[in-house]
Design a protein around this motif. Structure first.
Motif, PDB file in Angstrom:
ATOM      1  N   SER A 173      44.222 -21.435  23.533  1.00 18.28           N
ATOM      2  CA  SER A 173      44.620 -21.319  24.687  1.00 18.28           C
ATOM      3  C   SER A 173      45.327 -19.544  24.718  1.00 18.28           C
ATOM      4  O   SER A 173      46.494 -19.867  24.135  1.00 18.28           O
ATOM      5  CB  SER A 173      44.891 -21.118  26.019  1.00 18.28           C
ATOM      6  OG  SER A 173      46.343 -21.748  25.966  1.00 18.28           O
ATOM      7  N   PRO A 174      44.891 -17.898  25.209  1.00 18.25           N
ATOM      8  CA  PRO A 174      46.270 -17.413  24.813  1.00 18.25           C
ATOM      9  C   PRO A 174      47.867 -17.601  25.305  1.00 18.25           C
ATOM     10  O   PRO A 174      47.997 -17.255  24.984  1.00 18.25           O
ATOM     11  CB  PRO A 174      45.855 -15.595  25.489  1.00 18.25           C
ATOM     12  CG  PRO A 174      44.044 -15.914  26.011  1.00 18.25           C
ATOM     13  CD  PRO A 174      43.892 -17.576  26.089  1.00 18.25           C
ATOM     14  N   TYR A 176      49.313 -20.935  24.712  1.00 19.13           N
ATOM     15  CA  TYR A 176      49.525 -21.552  23.992  1.00 19.13           C
ATOM     16  C   TYR A 176      49.954 -20.587  22.698  1.00 19.13           C
ATOM     17  O   TYR A 176      51.016 -20.922  21.868  1.00 19.13           O
ATOM     18  CB  TYR A 176      47.973 -22.574  23.399  1.00 19.13           C
ATOM     19  CG  TYR A 176      49.212 -23.026  21.680  1.00 19.13           C
ATOM     20  CD1 TYR A 176      49.993 -24.668  22.276  1.00 19.13           C
ATOM     21  CD2 TYR A 176      48.708 -22.733  20.858  1.00 19.13           C
ATOM     22  CE1 TYR A 176      50.417 -25.012  21.204  1.00 19.13           C
ATOM     23  CE2 TYR A 176      49.246 -23.827  20.258  1.00 19.13           C
ATOM     24  CZ  TYR A 176      50.070 -24.591  20.058  1.00 19.13           C
ATOM     25  OH  TYR A 176      50.260 -25.661  19.099  1.00 19.13           O
ATOM     26  N   LEU A 177      49.472 -19.129  21.955  1.00 23.85           N
ATOM     27  CA  LEU A 177      49.649 -18.830  21.020  1.00 23.85           C
ATOM     28  C   LEU A 177      50.785 -18.297  21.040  1.00 23.85           C
ATOM     29  O   LEU A 177      51.281 -17.621  20.720  1.00 23.85           O
ATOM     30  CB  LEU A 177      47.727 -17.734  20.844  1.00 23.85           C
ATOM     31  CG  LEU A 177      47.172 -18.931  20.242  1.00 23.85           C
ATOM     32  CD1 LEU A 177      45.918 -17.950  19.865  1.00 23.85           C
ATOM     33  CD2 LEU A 177      47.294 -19.770  19.447  1.00 23.85           C
ATOM     34  N   ALA A 178      50.756 -17.071  22.917  1.00 23.33           N
ATOM     35  CA  ALA A 178      52.056 -16.456  22.986  1.00 23.33           C
ATOM     36  C   ALA A 178      53.352 -17.053  22.498  1.00 23.33           C
ATOM     37  O   ALA A 178      54.034 -16.713  22.540  1.00 23.33           O
ATOM     38  CB  ALA A 178      51.497 -15.617  24.304  1.00 23.33           C
ATOM     39  N   LYS A 179      53.134 -18.304  23.173  1.00 22.26           N
ATOM     40  CA  LYS A 179      54.362 -19.424  23.180  1.00 22.26           C
ATOM     41  C   LYS A 179      54.916 -20.353  21.659  1.00 22.26           C
ATOM     42  O   LYS A 179      55.585 -19.648  21.359  1.00 22.26           O
ATOM     43  CB  LYS A 179      53.778 -20.542  24.171  1.00 22.26           C
ATOM     44  CG  LYS A 179      55.510 -21.629  24.007  1.00 22.26           C
ATOM     45  CD  LYS A 179      55.513 -22.690  25.534  1.00 22.26           C
ATOM     46  CE  LYS A 179      53.594 -23.725  24.854  1.00 22.26           C
ATOM     47  NZ  LYS A 179      53.169 -24.834  25.618  1.00 22.26           N
ATOM     48  N   ALA A 180      53.096 -19.970  20.764  1.00 21.19           N
ATOM     49  CA  ALA A 180      53.914 -21.145  19.997  1.00 21.19           C
ATOM     50  C   ALA A 180      53.452 -19.983  18.382  1.00 21.19           C
ATOM     51  O   ALA A 180      53.493 -20.341  17.629  1.00 21.19           O
ATOM     52  CB  ALA A 180      52.771 -21.766  20.023  1.00 21.19           C
ATOM     53  N   GLY A 181      52.913 -19.242  18.864  1.00 20.22           N
ATOM     54  CA  GLY A 181      52.571 -18.542  17.887  1.00 20.22           C
ATOM     55  C   GLY A 181      51.306 -18.887  17.616  1.00 20.22           C
ATOM     56  O   GLY A 181      50.514 -19.424  17.215  1.00 20.22           O
ATOM     57  N   LEU A 237      42.786 -25.164  27.538  1.00 22.63           N
ATOM     58  CA  LEU A 237      43.038 -24.242  28.441  1.00 22.63           C
ATOM     59  C   LEU A 237      44.320 -24.184  28.986  1.00 22.63           C
ATOM     60  O   LEU A 237      44.856 -22.996  28.963  1.00 22.63           O
ATOM     61  CB  LEU A 237      41.285 -24.064  29.640  1.00 22.63           C
ATOM     62  CG  LEU A 237      39.925 -24.597  28.234  1.00 22.63           C
ATOM     63  CD1 LEU A 237      39.279 -24.583  29.972  1.00 22.63           C
ATOM     64  CD2 LEU A 237      39.859 -23.006  28.457  1.00 22.63           C
ATOM     65  N   ASP A 238      44.449 -25.471  29.350  1.00 20.29           N
ATOM     66  CA  ASP A 238      45.891 -25.306  30.207  1.00 20.29           C
ATOM     67  C   ASP A 238      46.789 -25.197  29.386  1.00 20.29           C
ATOM     68  O   ASP A 238      48.252 -25.172  29.455  1.00 20.29           O
ATOM     69  CB  ASP A 238      45.821 -26.895  30.588  1.00 20.29           C
ATOM     70  CG  ASP A 238      44.744 -27.487  31.589  1.00 20.29           C
ATOM     71  OD1 ASP A 238      44.413 -26.045  32.218  1.00 20.29           O
ATOM     72  OD2 ASP A 238      44.898 -27.881  32.107  1.00 20.29           O
ATOM     73  N   ASP A 256      34.484 -15.299  27.474  1.00 21.46           N
ATOM     74  CA  ASP A 256      35.888 -15.276  28.463  1.00 21.46           C
ATOM     75  C   ASP A 256      37.421 -14.937  28.387  1.00 21.46           C
ATOM     76  O   ASP A 256      37.866 -14.364  29.026  1.00 21.46           O
ATOM     77  CB  ASP A 256      35.564 -16.059  30.252  1.00 21.46           C
ATOM     78  CG  ASP A 256      35.790 -17.183  29.941  1.00 21.46           C
ATOM     79  OD1 ASP A 256      36.937 -17.175  29.108  1.00 21.46           O
ATOM     80  OD2 ASP A 256      35.064 -18.243  30.516  1.00 21.46           O
ATOM     81  N   GLY A 257      37.460 -15.113  26.641  1.00 21.37           N
ATOM     82  CA  GLY A 257      38.832 -15.116  26.613  1.00 21.37           C
ATOM     83  C   GLY A 257      39.845 -16.352  27.396  1.00 21.37           C
ATOM     84  O   GLY A 257      41.403 -16.378  26.677  1.00 21.37           O
ATOM     85  N   SER A 258      39.490 -17.722  27.280  1.00 19.52           N
ATOM     86  CA  SER A 258      40.533 -18.435  28.106  1.00 19.52           C
ATOM     87  C   SER A 258      40.383 -19.667  26.953  1.00 19.52           C
ATOM     88  O   SER A 258      41.167 -19.824  27.260  1.00 19.52           O
ATOM     89  CB  SER A 258      39.190 -19.448  29.290  1.00 19.52           C
ATOM     90  OG  SER A 258      38.322 -19.596  28.628  1.00 19.52           O
TER      91      SER A 258
END
Length: 313
Positions: A173-174, A176-181, A237-238, A256-258
């Motif tokens: 998910s976006p 997770y990637l924003a948080k973990a890289g 997703l979460d 859908d980008g989720s």
């Protein structure tokens, strides 16, 4: 030997009947004609072929070597004619009756169930018994008419038709990637949370291949393992971590980008062998109209490439 082409199908049937029963009298009784008539037709065959087909005895009629050879080919010809007659008869009919289908749970929910209303509207005389399970089903023992199977296909005594290739994506998910890289290589997955499917053969392995290189497997760690793909997808997703699943399962979330594709330059898979989505049916010379109609319906519905792989993500 040109006279062989003049032998009628009726004569061939009588010949095979005598071969099966070893008696002119028994065949005559079943056909409602005299034994002398049967004998006369066999004699005409022998004259046409220039070969003795039977040894005549008081109590039995036994095939000669030439008779056994002709019988082998005659049975094949008659079986093919019977099959052709059945196919022509079915062609004039509509698929009808019950068809028993077995399919994996998630695939059935996403790519079979949504199309059943259209299938039944197209063939109103058809009734469907759909059993969905991720447990192993022995195709030789199962009572199903049609099995949807996903994975590496092997020789199981079944015939089949490939419906689509099994393609995989690594995704997260976006959030997770924003948080973990964002991992840039498979080696960096060791620093990430991976959500692992665990089936009957143990935890899923993740293989990666960069163009022009060999497949490699990489060590995984993470907070969740499970045997339900939809549960693991929901965890991704979460924002719990990364998943590696087939496109038929996560394509909509990617569109859908989720979920976002990770390591898009790498081919990914859970196996080193080519996997397919296929419709399997019991082996045999004749495929019933209802099974053929259902297979053709899903082949047309899925398309090539399959609709879940169209459009990019």
């Amino acid at each position: 030997m040109d006279k062989f082409n003049d032998l009628s199908i009726k004569t061939l049937r009588l010949f095979v009947a005598v071969l099966n029963h070893g008696s002119f009298s028994e065949v005559a009784r079943q056909e409602g004609i005299s034994p002398s008539s049967i004998s006369r037709q066999i004699q005409q065959m022998e004259a046409a072929l220039g070969q003795q087909l039977f040894y005549r005895h008081t109590r039995a009629v036994n095939a000669t070597e030439a008779g056994r050879l002709l019988g082998f080919h005659a049975r094949k010809v008659l079986a093919q004619l019977a099959e052709a007659g059945l196919a022509l008869q079915e062609q004039a009919n509509q698929p009808s009756g019950q068809i028993r289908i077995n399919a994996p749970l998630a695939f059935g929910q996403l790519h079979i169930a949504p199309h059943l209303a259209e299938l039944c509207q197209l063939y109103p005389q058809l009734s469907i018994d759909l059993q969905q399970t991720d447990s192993f089903v022995d195709p030789l023992l199962a009572a199903e008419d049609l099995l949807f199977r996903i994975g590496v296909l092997n020789d199981s005594g079944m015939q089949g038709r490939i419906l689509a290739a099994q393609n995989y994506r690594l995704a997260a998910s976006p959030t997770y990637l924003a948080k973990a890289g964002v991992p840039l290589t498979p080696e960096q997955l060791q620093q990430h949370q991976c959500l692992i499917f665990k089936g009957d053969h143990g935890p899923q392995r993740w293989f990666f291949r960069y163009p022009g290189q060999d497949w490699t497997a990489h060590a995984l760690r993470g907070p969740l393992q499970g045997n339900n793909a939809k549960t693991l997808t929901q965890a991704a997703l979460d924002g719990m971590g990364l998943v590696m699943f087939p496109t038929w399962l996560i394509a909509q979330a990617l569109r859908d980008g989720s979920l976002v594709t990770v390591l898009p330059d790498y081919a990914v898979s859970n196996s080193l062998e080519q996997q397919q989505i296929a419709a399997l049916y019991p082996g045999g010379r004749h495929l019933s109209l209802k099974v053929r109609a259902v297979i053709d319906f899903f082949v047309a519905k899925y398309g090539s490439p399959a609709y879940w792989d169209v459009g990019g993500f």
